[in-house]
Design a protein around this motif. Structure first.
Motif, PDB file in Angstrom:
ATOM      1  N   MET A  63      -6.830   0.615   7.613  1.00 62.45           N
ATOM      2  CA  MET A  63      -5.774   0.158   6.706  1.00 62.45           C
ATOM      3  C   MET A  63      -5.176   1.336   5.945  1.00 62.45           C
ATOM      4  O   MET A  63      -3.960   1.392   5.708  1.00 62.45           O
ATOM      5  CB  MET A  63      -6.365  -0.854   5.730  1.00 62.45           C
ATOM      6  CG  MET A  63      -5.345  -1.622   4.909  1.00 62.45           C
ATOM      7  SD  MET A  63      -4.547  -2.982   5.758  1.00 62.45           S
ATOM      8  CE  MET A  63      -2.980  -2.292   6.176  1.00 62.45           C
ATOM      9  N   VAL A  64      -6.021   2.299   5.570  1.00 58.96           N
ATOM     10  CA  VAL A  64      -5.527   3.489   4.872  1.00 58.96           C
ATOM     11  C   VAL A  64      -4.552   4.251   5.783  1.00 58.96           C
ATOM     12  O   VAL A  64      -3.500   4.706   5.340  1.00 58.96           O
ATOM     13  CB  VAL A  64      -6.702   4.399   4.455  1.00 58.96           C
ATOM     14  CG1 VAL A  64      -6.179   5.712   3.872  1.00 58.96           C
ATOM     15  CG2 VAL A  64      -7.592   3.690   3.431  1.00 58.96           C
ATOM     16  N   GLU A  65      -4.891   4.353   7.075  1.00 57.92           N
ATOM     17  CA  GLU A  65      -4.036   5.067   8.026  1.00 57.92           C
ATOM     18  C   GLU A  65      -2.704   4.346   8.238  1.00 57.92           C
ATOM     19  O   GLU A  65      -1.684   4.972   8.495  1.00 57.92           O
ATOM     20  CB  GLU A  65      -4.763   5.198   9.369  1.00 57.92           C
ATOM     21  CG  GLU A  65      -6.011   6.073   9.303  1.00 57.92           C
ATOM     22  CD  GLU A  65      -6.828   5.994  10.579  1.00 57.92           C
ATOM     23  OE1 GLU A  65      -6.338   5.372  11.545  1.00 57.92           O
ATOM     24  OE2 GLU A  65      -7.941   6.540  10.606  1.00 57.92           O
ATOM     25  N   HIS A  66      -2.695   3.017   8.156  1.00 56.89           N
ATOM     26  CA  HIS A  66      -1.498   2.220   8.390  1.00 56.89           C
ATOM     27  C   HIS A  66      -0.851   1.754   7.086  1.00 56.89           C
ATOM     28  O   HIS A  66      -0.162   0.738   7.064  1.00 56.89           O
ATOM     29  CB  HIS A  66      -1.849   0.993   9.249  1.00 56.89           C
ATOM     30  CG  HIS A  66      -2.368   1.344  10.605  1.00 56.89           C
ATOM     31  ND1 HIS A  66      -2.947   0.434  11.453  1.00 56.89           N
ATOM     32  CD2 HIS A  66      -2.401   2.518  11.263  1.00 56.89           C
ATOM     33  CE1 HIS A  66      -3.325   1.040  12.570  1.00 56.89           C
ATOM     34  NE2 HIS A  66      -2.988   2.300  12.482  1.00 56.89           N
ATOM     35  N   GLU A 118      -3.186  -4.696   9.422  1.00 53.26           N
ATOM     36  CA  GLU A 118      -4.168  -3.714   9.866  1.00 53.26           C
ATOM     37  C   GLU A 118      -4.163  -3.768  11.396  1.00 53.26           C
ATOM     38  O   GLU A 118      -3.091  -3.786  11.995  1.00 53.26           O
ATOM     39  CB  GLU A 118      -5.554  -4.051   9.263  1.00 53.26           C
ATOM     40  CG  GLU A 118      -6.520  -2.864   9.254  1.00 53.26           C
ATOM     41  CD  GLU A 118      -7.829  -3.130   9.951  1.00 53.26           C
ATOM     42  OE1 GLU A 118      -7.858  -3.894  10.920  1.00 53.26           O
ATOM     43  OE2 GLU A 118      -8.854  -2.545   9.511  1.00 53.26           O
ATOM     44  N   GLU A 119      -5.278  -3.882  12.064  1.00 51.94           N
ATOM     45  CA  GLU A 119      -5.269  -4.039  13.522  1.00 51.94           C
ATOM     46  C   GLU A 119      -4.677  -5.396  13.900  1.00 51.94           C
ATOM     47  O   GLU A 119      -3.983  -5.548  14.908  1.00 51.94           O
ATOM     48  CB  GLU A 119      -6.690  -3.904  14.065  1.00 51.94           C
ATOM     49  CG  GLU A 119      -6.798  -3.992  15.569  1.00 51.94           C
ATOM     50  CD  GLU A 119      -8.230  -3.789  16.034  1.00 51.94           C
ATOM     51  OE1 GLU A 119      -8.670  -2.625  16.086  1.00 51.94           O
ATOM     52  OE2 GLU A 119      -8.904  -4.794  16.338  1.00 51.94           O
ATOM     53  N   LEU A 151       0.804  -1.217   0.000  1.00 53.12           N
ATOM     54  CA  LEU A 151       0.000   0.000   0.000  1.00 53.12           C
ATOM     55  C   LEU A 151       0.840   1.273   0.000  1.00 53.12           C
ATOM     56  O   LEU A 151       0.332   2.346  -0.356  1.00 53.12           O
ATOM     57  CB  LEU A 151      -0.962  -0.016   1.194  1.00 53.12           C
ATOM     58  CG  LEU A 151      -1.977  -1.164   1.163  1.00 53.12           C
ATOM     59  CD1 LEU A 151      -2.920  -1.063   2.355  1.00 53.12           C
ATOM     60  CD2 LEU A 151      -2.779  -1.167  -0.140  1.00 53.12           C
ATOM     61  N   ASP A 152       2.117   1.187   0.413  1.00 55.14           N
ATOM     62  CA  ASP A 152       2.954   2.397   0.367  1.00 55.14           C
ATOM     63  C   ASP A 152       3.507   2.657  -1.031  1.00 55.14           C
ATOM     64  O   ASP A 152       4.238   3.630  -1.235  1.00 55.14           O
ATOM     65  CB  ASP A 152       4.104   2.299   1.379  1.00 55.14           C
ATOM     66  CG  ASP A 152       5.019   1.113   1.111  1.00 55.14           C
ATOM     67  OD1 ASP A 152       4.703   0.295   0.229  1.00 55.14           O
ATOM     68  OD2 ASP A 152       6.057   1.010   1.799  1.00 55.14           O
ATOM     69  N   GLY A 154      -2.401   8.043  -2.833  1.00 56.39           N
ATOM     70  CA  GLY A 154      -3.455   8.236  -1.845  1.00 56.39           C
ATOM     71  C   GLY A 154      -4.837   8.093  -2.457  1.00 56.39           C
ATOM     72  O   GLY A 154      -5.763   7.597  -1.814  1.00 56.39           O
ATOM     73  N   LEU A 155      -4.977   8.510  -3.709  1.00 53.20           N
ATOM     74  CA  LEU A 155      -6.265   8.389  -4.389  1.00 53.20           C
ATOM     75  C   LEU A 155      -6.633   6.923  -4.608  1.00 53.20           C
ATOM     76  O   LEU A 155      -7.783   6.524  -4.411  1.00 53.20           O
ATOM     77  CB  LEU A 155      -6.201   9.119  -5.732  1.00 53.20           C
ATOM     78  CG  LEU A 155      -7.527   9.272  -6.490  1.00 53.20           C
ATOM     79  CD1 LEU A 155      -8.532  10.064  -5.668  1.00 53.20           C
ATOM     80  CD2 LEU A 155      -7.292   9.938  -7.845  1.00 53.20           C
ATOM     81  N   ASP A 156      -5.635   6.094  -4.969  1.00 54.13           N
ATOM     82  CA  ASP A 156      -5.893   4.660  -5.136  1.00 54.13           C
ATOM     83  C   ASP A 156      -6.265   4.012  -3.797  1.00 54.13           C
ATOM     84  O   ASP A 156      -7.141   3.148  -3.734  1.00 54.13           O
ATOM     85  CB  ASP A 156      -4.664   3.960  -5.725  1.00 54.13           C
ATOM     86  CG  ASP A 156      -4.462   4.293  -7.192  1.00 54.13           C
ATOM     87  OD1 ASP A 156      -5.422   4.779  -7.821  1.00 54.13           O
ATOM     88  OD2 ASP A 156      -3.356   4.077  -7.703  1.00 54.13           O
ATOM     89  N   LEU A 157      -5.585   4.452  -2.733  1.00 54.82           N
ATOM     90  CA  LEU A 157      -5.907   3.919  -1.401  1.00 54.82           C
ATOM     91  C   LEU A 157      -7.366   4.195  -1.050  1.00 54.82           C
ATOM     92  O   LEU A 157      -8.101   3.305  -0.606  1.00 54.82           O
ATOM     93  CB  LEU A 157      -5.019   4.584  -0.353  1.00 54.82           C
ATOM     94  CG  LEU A 157      -3.668   3.964  -0.037  1.00 54.82           C
ATOM     95  CD1 LEU A 157      -2.903   4.865   0.918  1.00 54.82           C
ATOM     96  CD2 LEU A 157      -3.839   2.584   0.575  1.00 54.82           C
ATOM     97  N   LYS A 158      -7.788   5.449  -1.226  1.00 51.13           N
ATOM     98  CA  LYS A 158      -9.158   5.812  -0.877  1.00 51.13           C
ATOM     99  C   LYS A 158     -10.172   5.086  -1.779  1.00 51.13           C
ATOM    100  O   LYS A 158     -11.264   4.738  -1.340  1.00 51.13           O
ATOM    101  CB  LYS A 158      -9.338   7.327  -0.990  1.00 51.13           C
ATOM    102  CG  LYS A 158      -8.571   8.124   0.044  1.00 51.13           C
ATOM    103  CD  LYS A 158      -9.029   7.806   1.465  1.00 51.13           C
ATOM    104  CE  LYS A 158     -10.414   8.294   1.764  1.00 51.13           C
ATOM    105  NZ  LYS A 158     -10.824   8.009   3.180  1.00 51.13           N
ATOM    106  N   THR A 159      -9.799   4.849  -3.043  1.00 58.99           N
ATOM    107  CA  THR A 159     -10.709   4.127  -3.935  1.00 58.99           C
ATOM    108  C   THR A 159     -10.901   2.688  -3.468  1.00 58.99           C
ATOM    109  O   THR A 159     -12.014   2.156  -3.481  1.00 58.99           O
ATOM    110  CB  THR A 159     -10.177   4.145  -5.381  1.00 58.99           C
ATOM    111  OG1 THR A 159      -9.941   5.497  -5.778  1.00 58.99           O
ATOM    112  CG2 THR A 159     -11.174   3.518  -6.335  1.00 58.99           C
ATOM    113  N   LEU A 160      -9.811   2.040  -3.031  1.00 58.07           N
ATOM    114  CA  LEU A 160      -9.934   0.681  -2.489  1.00 58.07           C
ATOM    115  C   LEU A 160     -10.827   0.671  -1.254  1.00 58.07           C
ATOM    116  O   LEU A 160     -11.619  -0.253  -1.049  1.00 58.07           O
ATOM    117  CB  LEU A 160      -8.549   0.127  -2.145  1.00 58.07           C
ATOM    118  CG  LEU A 160      -7.608  -0.165  -3.319  1.00 58.07           C
ATOM    119  CD1 LEU A 160      -6.254  -0.645  -2.794  1.00 58.07           C
ATOM    120  CD2 LEU A 160      -8.198  -1.201  -4.265  1.00 58.07           C
TER     121      LEU A 160
END
Length: 358
Positions: free
Chosen positions: A99-102, A122-123, A78-79, A83-89
């Motif tokens: 998961m977006v935050e981490h 994730e958690e 994910l790194d 950021g746009l792809d992350l939010k789309t997922l």
């Protein structure tokens, strides 16, 4: 499959129909798992996080994993994506907001049909998710446990004979299962019965959340119903209990829809027609108004008031009208006001392409 394909198109749970899909939008099973050799994600180093990702990569990439029914997965660091792809997922429900935050230490393994995904670091080390259209709890559980068994054959899960699967949050210890169904309940809301129906759910170990999970409000008359208890209750019992309650709510919603058409036909048809007109001609739409109007459109389709539009319009547009999806489709960053304009344009095009009419 490249990341471009996962963020560009709709997922199968959005385009396919399932049992009771006039009321049940989707079914989800999520399993929380951790590896015994590693600290929980919030305590592990960057090197340890990378080790977890590589171990999962090796497990899902083994020939026997795909041959024995696990399917073909694409693992995305994910790194390495925008950021746009992350939010789309996230908007497609393939990863969580956590998961977006981490993202700097996380990865997502997504099966090519997008019905199964695994969040890594994730958690918990693994969050395995199966997402199907309609009410398909047994089918989702069968898929989840098959993939889980194949992973467990390659990975050493943290498991205690007394407590079960060990998780970062105590509320998930035991089975680690979270089974949920997303319900569209406009008639129960319109007839004022919704609070009475939902208030009784806590007594049977269930909880109601908003469309985006814990801490979010219900919009568009969408409610997410899931189990609370993971300790001391077998997975099959959790699923049977949720299935039984979901069937009861479906029955209540169906009766409420019949009541509305018998006692308030003109009022409900007027509301549906107004929402159809606004969505068909508005030049700006907020996300909240879009969901409220789409709920009316979907109810109109189910009641036979609106014809010529796919029943999946609510599922597809509840994702496609989200901020990241809109910006990806537009190809440029959009300010909130610009997103409202693009959202209205997208909805108008969708309604016209279906040749919908009242």
């Amino acid at each position: 499959m490249p990341i471009h394909d996962f963020v560009q198109d709709t997922s199968r749970w959005m385009s396919d129909e399932g049992p009771y899909s006039d009321i049940v939008i989707s079914t989800r099973i999520r399993l929380a798992r951790n590896l015994i050799e590693h600290p929980f994600p919030m305590l592990q180093s960057e090197h340890q996080a990378d080790e977890v990702i590589e171990r999962v990569r090796a497990a899902i990439g083994s020939p026997e994993f795909a041959e024995q029914g696990g399917g073909n997965f694409e693992l995305i660091q994910l790194d390495t994506i925008t950021g746009l792809d992350l939010k789309t997922l996230e908007e497609k429900y393939l990863i969580s907001s956590t998961m977006v935050e981490h993202a700097t230490r996380g990865a997502a393994a997504i099966r090519e049909d997008e019905l199964v995904s695994i969040m890594i670091n994730e958690e918990d080390h693994l969050r395995l998710q199966v997402l199907l259209p309609g009410l398909q709890l047994a089918e989702a559980w069968e898929t989840a446990t098959r993939v889980d068994d194949l992973l467990e054959a390659k990975l050493n899960y943290a498991f205690d004979e007394r407590f079960g699967y060990l998780t970062a949050c105590p509320t998930n210890v035991g089975t680690g299962i979270r089974a949920s169904v997303m319900l569209h309940l406009p008639a129960l809301v319109a007839t004022g019965q919704i609070n009475r129906v939902l208030s009784a759910l806590g007594q049977v170990g269930l909880i109601v959340r908003g469309v985006h999970g814990e801490g979010t409000e219900a919009i568009g008359n969408l409610f997410q119903l899931s189990n609370q208890i993971t300790l001391g209750v077998p997975e099959e019992e959790v699923i049977q209990s949720l299935e039984s309650v979901a069937q009861k709510i479906i029955e209540h919603e169906s009766q409420a829809r019949t009541y509305l058409m018998q006692e308030s036909r003109e009022d409900i048809e007027d509301r549906i027609a107004r929402s159809f007109g606004i969505l068909a001609y508005a030049r700006r739409l907020s996300a909240k108004e879009t969901m409220q109007r789409l709920s009316d459109i979907r109810l109109g389709i189910d009641l036979g008031v609106i014809k010529g539009i796919s029943k999946n319009i609510l599922k597809e547009l509840m994702v496609m009208t989200q901020p990241a999806f809109l910006q990806r489709k537009s190809g440029v960053a959009l300010a909130p006001g610009e997103r409202d304009f693009r959202r209205a344009e997208l909805v108008r095009d969708k309604l016209r392409s279906g040749a919908g009419h009242i």
